[in-house]
Design an enzyme around this catalytic site. Structure first.
Site, PDB file in Angstrom:
ATOM      1  N   GLU A 182      22.243  27.902  33.728  1.00 62.51           N
ATOM      2  CA  GLU A 182      21.644  28.596  34.873  1.00 62.51           C
ATOM      3  C   GLU A 182      20.225  29.068  34.582  1.00 62.51           C
ATOM      4  OE1 GLU A 182      24.298  31.689  36.189  1.00 62.51           O
ATOM      5  OE2 GLU A 182      25.925  30.291  36.572  1.00 62.51           O
ATOM      6  N   GLU A 364      31.459  26.017  35.921  1.00 64.15           N
ATOM      7  CA  GLU A 364      31.882  27.396  36.237  1.00 64.15           C
ATOM      8  C   GLU A 364      32.299  27.454  37.695  1.00 64.15           C
ATOM      9  OE1 GLU A 364      29.273  30.709  35.551  1.00 64.15           O
ATOM     10  OE2 GLU A 364      28.662  29.939  33.585  1.00 64.15           O
TER      11      GLU A 364
HETATM   12  O1  IFM Z   1      29.326  35.754  34.202  1.00 59.84           O
HETATM   13  C1  IFM Z   1      28.458  34.877  34.833  1.00 59.84           C
HETATM   14  C2  IFM Z   1      27.995  33.794  33.880  1.00 59.84           C
HETATM   15  O2  IFM Z   1      27.400  34.313  32.747  1.00 59.84           O
HETATM   16  C3  IFM Z   1      26.984  32.901  34.568  1.00 59.84           C
HETATM   17  N1  IFM Z   1      27.474  32.433  35.825  1.00 59.84           N
HETATM   18  C4  IFM Z   1      28.050  33.385  36.739  1.00 59.84           C
HETATM   19  C5  IFM Z   1      29.099  34.219  36.032  1.00 59.84           C
HETATM   20  C6  IFM Z   1      29.726  35.228  37.016  1.00 59.84           C
HETATM   21  O3  IFM Z   1      28.753  36.073  37.526  1.00 59.84           O
END
Ligand code: IFM
Length: 461
Positions: A182, A364
């Site tokens: 990210e 994710e």
């Molecule tokens: O916890 C975070 C992660 O570090 C990066 N993506 C989103 C998740 C939830 O907010």
């Protein structure tokens, strides 16, 4: 935006005949990151990261929480791998803490830090779980921040050297590597909105950081490709539809600007070879001849993190002319208020497939909640199960409609340090009782285990 799929195709997705839609090689996994779970920030020679100091600034993190202890995964990794085995995942995505292996970010390596990742990887392989390494999940060594961090172009070679260290140490056993997680989050939040370190608001620094992260990605891809036989390499991008909060021209322009920064500023140059038009001018002062070729290095897949759509509104006083906005009041929401919109996930996957043409791994997806065990000591997290069921269904729909999605990783294995929200918001399939560090699998862990088992049976039948 891709138009909604024909109804008959969606019905087909639910029919037993297409049960094999995800195929035998589909990867079911879980994800975490170093600073969010490892703890042990002073153990065995780890250097300081920017998050160690940031957490100590009053008002930055809810309840004054820090990652000092987190889930103590550094010492409890074997128990955590046993939990992964119970769930039945075939892959685990984690990140390396750069300051654990290079305490000053460059120069002398920390043998004890590298040895921790040896142990972790060996244990995963013994459990038949494939390690997926992400090199950077936001914990820049503090010493490098003091040398300019992502704004200093030298960071490109510092990152390449770090990638080389990890590749040479673990590349005999690990084949799956992501360069960054990210990048739009830590650049935008760190150099414009003040929610992440270094918490400065400076447009020139923001554009420099964006460009240097992209260059560092390209340099690391080259290093990994050269040093790890059969490496499978990508980067992980958060991709979420950016919507105007009202249907007005200024809000639409704000949403388009947020879209360029949030969704395109990294995958576009990395995969397509150029920045979105709205970003090009800001990048220009930092761009040197040959840079776009240095950034656009061949990768094997696109990593996507996705939770919900995002909303923007025009704000002429804000650094980039837009501000974040809440989703409209009447939409379905997760327990922590994030919009639940599985169709947006399906369309995101289809759009990404069309735009980038690469195999996709969802690295994710998950739901946050404020939770505690009930009187029987159980966590019956039905809303998370409902969310995961809807989103894995949307993924399946996207595959039926032509998206080449090859894996799905739940965020997260464990409740963990949720950045600005501290430990209040829990995303785990497994509950962590922080005072005792006891792990309690939630109902969603059993649900995910059953999903993985049933998918395996469909493939076998
Ligand atoms: O916890 C975070 C992660 O570090 C990066 N993506 C989103 C998740 C939830 O907010």
């Amino acid at each position: 935006m891709v138009s909604p799929p024909p109804v008959e195709k969606l019905q087909a997705a639910e029919a037993p005949l297409v049960a094999k839609v995800l195929g035998p090689d589909f990867v079911w996994g879980v994800s975490t990151s170093a600073y969010q779970i490892e703890g042990a920030v002073q153990a065995d020679g780890r250097g300081a990261s920017v998050w160690d100091g940031f957490c100590r600034v009053a008002g930055r993190i809810a309840n004054g929480d820090t990652g000092d202890e987190a889930c103590d995964h550094y010492h409890r990794y074997a128990e955590d791998i046993a939990l992964m085995q119970q769930i039945g995942v075939s892959a685990y995505r984690f990140s390396i803490a750069w300051p654990r292996v290079l305490p000053l970010g460059r120069g002398a390596a920390n043998e004890a830090g590298l040895a921790f990742y040896d142990r972790l990887v060996d244990r995963l392989l013994a459990a038949d779980i494939e390690p997926w390494i992400c090199l950077y999940h936001w914990d820049l060594p503090q010493a490098l921040q003091e040398a300019g961090g992502w704004v200093n172009r030298d960071v490109v070679s510092w990152f390449a050297d770090y990638a080389r260290l990890v590749a040479d140490r673990l590349g005999d056993r690990v084949k799956r590597f992501a360069t960054f997680n990210e990048p739009s989050v830590f650049t935008l939040f760190g150099y414009s909105f003040g929610w992440h370190p270094p918490a400065i608001d400076d447009r020139r620094s923001l554009y420099a950081a964006v460009h240097h992260v992209n260059l560092a990605h390209g340099a690391a891809v080259d290093v990994l490709r050269a040093r790890v036989a059969k490496a499978s390499i990508g980067a992980i991008h958060n991709v979420q539809p950016s919507r105007p909060v009202r249907p007005t021209a200024p809000d639409r322009a704000a949403a388009a600007m947020l879209d360029d920064f949030w969704n395109r500023a990294f995958p576009d140059p990395q995969i397509l070879g150029d920045y979105p038009t709205s970003i090009q001018r800001g990048i220009e002062p930092h761009r040197q001849a040959g840079d776009m070729e240095r950034i656009r290095r061949p990768v094997d897949w696109l990593g996507i993190n996705h939770y919900s759509p995002i909303y923007a509104k025009a704000d002429p006083a804000a650094p980039l002319g837009f501000a974040w906005a809440d989703a409209p009041p009447d939409v379905p929401r997760s327990p922590i208020g994030w919009q639940v919109d599985p169709a947006a996930f399906r369309d995101t996957l289809l759009d990404a497939q069309e735009r980038y043409g690469l195999p996709i791994y969802v690295l994710e997806n998950g739901a946050g909640a404020v939770e505690k065990p009930d009187a029987a000591g159980e966590i019956d997290d039905r809303e998370r199960i409902d969310y995961l069921a809807q989103y894995t269904g949307a993924l399946r729909d996207a595959v039926v409609l032509g998206a080449d999605v090859r894996g799905y990783f739940v965020w997260s294995l464990l409740d963990n340090f949720e950045w600005g929200a501290g430990y209040a918001n829990r995303f785990g399939l497994v509950y962590v009782d922080y005072p005792t560090q006891r792990r309690i699998p939630k109902a969603s862990a059993r649900w995910y285990a059953a999903l993985i088992r049933s998918e395996a049976m469909k493939v076998a039948s």
